[in-house]
Motif scaffolding. Structure first.
Motif, PDB file in Angstrom:
ATOM      1  N   SER A  98      -2.163   9.930   6.451  1.00 23.21           N
ATOM      2  CA  SER A  98      -3.144  10.861   6.972  1.00 23.21           C
ATOM      3  C   SER A  98      -4.123  11.369   5.917  1.00 23.21           C
ATOM      4  CB  SER A  98      -2.439  12.052   7.631  1.00 23.21           C
ATOM      5  OG  SER A  98      -1.683  12.742   6.665  1.00 23.21           O
ATOM      6  N   CYS A 152      -6.824   8.583   0.566  1.00 16.23           N
ATOM      7  CA  CYS A 152      -5.994   7.369   0.529  1.00 16.23           C
ATOM      8  C   CYS A 152      -6.559   6.325   1.486  1.00 16.23           C
ATOM      9  CB  CYS A 152      -4.548   7.692   0.888  1.00 16.23           C
ATOM     10  SG  CYS A 152      -3.647   8.577  -0.411  1.00 16.23           S
ATOM     11  N   GLN A 153      -7.014   6.762   2.649  1.00 13.62           N
ATOM     12  CA  GLN A 153      -7.606   5.835   3.614  1.00 13.62           C
ATOM     13  C   GLN A 153      -8.891   5.222   3.064  1.00 13.62           C
ATOM     14  OE1 GLN A 153      -7.973   8.282   7.113  1.00 13.62           O
ATOM     15  NE2 GLN A 153      -5.843   7.973   7.711  1.00 13.62           N
ATOM     16  N   ILE A 154      -9.684   6.006   2.345  1.00 17.84           N
ATOM     17  CA  ILE A 154     -10.891   5.462   1.704  1.00 17.84           C
ATOM     18  C   ILE A 154     -10.487   4.466   0.620  1.00 17.84           C
ATOM     19  CG2 ILE A 154     -12.828   6.048   0.193  1.00 17.84           C
ATOM     20  CD1 ILE A 154     -13.084   8.668   1.884  1.00 17.84           C
ATOM     21  N   ASN A 155      -9.492   4.815  -0.207  1.00 15.65           N
ATOM     22  CA  ASN A 155      -9.026   3.896  -1.258  1.00 15.65           C
ATOM     23  C   ASN A 155      -8.514   2.583  -0.684  1.00 15.65           C
ATOM     24  OD1 ASN A 155      -9.566   5.189  -3.716  1.00 15.65           O
ATOM     25  ND2 ASN A 155      -7.723   6.448  -3.566  1.00 15.65           N
ATOM     26  N   GLN A 156      -7.901   2.643   0.506  1.00 14.19           N
ATOM     27  CA  GLN A 156      -7.372   1.438   1.152  1.00 14.19           C
ATOM     28  C   GLN A 156      -8.406   0.766   2.052  1.00 14.19           C
ATOM     29  OE1 GLN A 156      -3.869   2.995   3.072  1.00 14.19           O
ATOM     30  NE2 GLN A 156      -2.879   3.432   1.126  1.00 14.19           N
ATOM     31  N   GLU A 157      -9.640   1.274   2.009  1.00 18.40           N
ATOM     32  CA  GLU A 157     -10.780   0.739   2.775  1.00 18.40           C
ATOM     33  C   GLU A 157     -10.533   0.759   4.276  1.00 18.40           C
ATOM     34  OE1 GLU A 157     -12.042  -2.911   0.938  1.00 18.40           O
ATOM     35  OE2 GLU A 157     -12.490  -1.864  -0.938  1.00 18.40           O
ATOM     36  N   GLN A 158      -9.769   1.739   4.742  1.00 14.63           N
ATOM     37  CA  GLN A 158      -9.570   1.947   6.172  1.00 14.63           C
ATOM     38  C   GLN A 158     -10.702   2.803   6.747  1.00 14.63           C
ATOM     39  OE1 GLN A 158      -5.712   3.773   6.236  1.00 14.63           O
ATOM     40  NE2 GLN A 158      -4.629   1.843   5.914  1.00 14.63           N
ATOM     41  N   ILE A 159     -11.375   3.540   5.893  1.00 13.19           N
ATOM     42  CA  ILE A 159     -12.532   4.364   6.263  1.00 13.19           C
ATOM     43  C   ILE A 159     -13.683   3.912   5.369  1.00 13.19           C
ATOM     44  CG2 ILE A 159     -13.505   6.682   6.238  1.00 13.19           C
ATOM     45  CD1 ILE A 159     -10.737   7.786   6.754  1.00 13.19           C
ATOM     46  N   SER A 174     -17.012   3.960   3.106  1.00 12.67           N
ATOM     47  CA  SER A 174     -17.588   4.918   2.165  1.00 12.67           C
ATOM     48  C   SER A 174     -18.694   4.224   1.395  1.00 12.67           C
ATOM     49  CB  SER A 174     -16.524   5.431   1.194  1.00 12.67           C
ATOM     50  OG  SER A 174     -16.105   4.385   0.347  1.00 12.67           O
TER      51      SER A 174
END
Length: 145
Positions: free
Chosen positions: A2, A6-13, A15
């Motif tokens: 959540s 972390c989601q940005i680092n994992q390219e799930q979001i 940026s």
């Protein structure tokens, strides 16, 4: 997971990433305090600087210094830079993931900084054109880096 960073680092979001290495990622802030505001994210999820591996903290500061130089090279109206880490909720840390703000300062923006700080998440006027501005800054800074 959540954690938005972390989601940005994992390219799930998506940026506007301007830099990354094994230890950190730098993105244009979606809610900038001034035009060109960048956030350097640790790759490890830790809520406090005290818990972050020394290698990541060192990499974050190194990246922030390079970004500061790139800001000044990309836009000669950038006079100085704020480096800011809010470490913990009492220090106004909104996302419990270590991150370092690199905020360009223009000389004329001192009076506007408190206003932007108080309204950056809620002011709809602040959102208009932000995506285009973020993309332009990402391109300029990436070129300089």
């Amino acid at each position: 997971m959540s954690c938005i960073f972390c989601q940005i680092n994992q390219e799930q979001i998506p940026s506007h990433t301007i830099y990354q290495d094994d230890h950190c990622r730098a993105i244009v802030d979606k809610f900038p305090l001034s035009p060109g505001h960048v956030i350097v994210l640790s790759k490890t999820h830790q809520g406090s600087v005290d818990d972050l591996p020394e290698t990541e903290l060192t990499a974050m500061w190194s990246a922030a210094r390079r970004i500061s130089k790139a800001m000044k090279a990309a836009d000669n109206s950038v006079k100085d830079v704020h480096f800011l880490i809010n470490d913990g909720p009492a220090a106004n840390q909104h996302v419990p993931h270590v991150h370092l703000h690199v905020i360009p300062r223009y000389g004329w923006d001192l009076g506007m900084l408190p206003v932007r700080f108080m309204t950056r998440f809620v002011n709809p006027l602040n959102h208009w054109g932000r995506s285009k501005e973020s993309a332009q800054w990402a391109e300029s800074l990436s070129t300089q880096l």
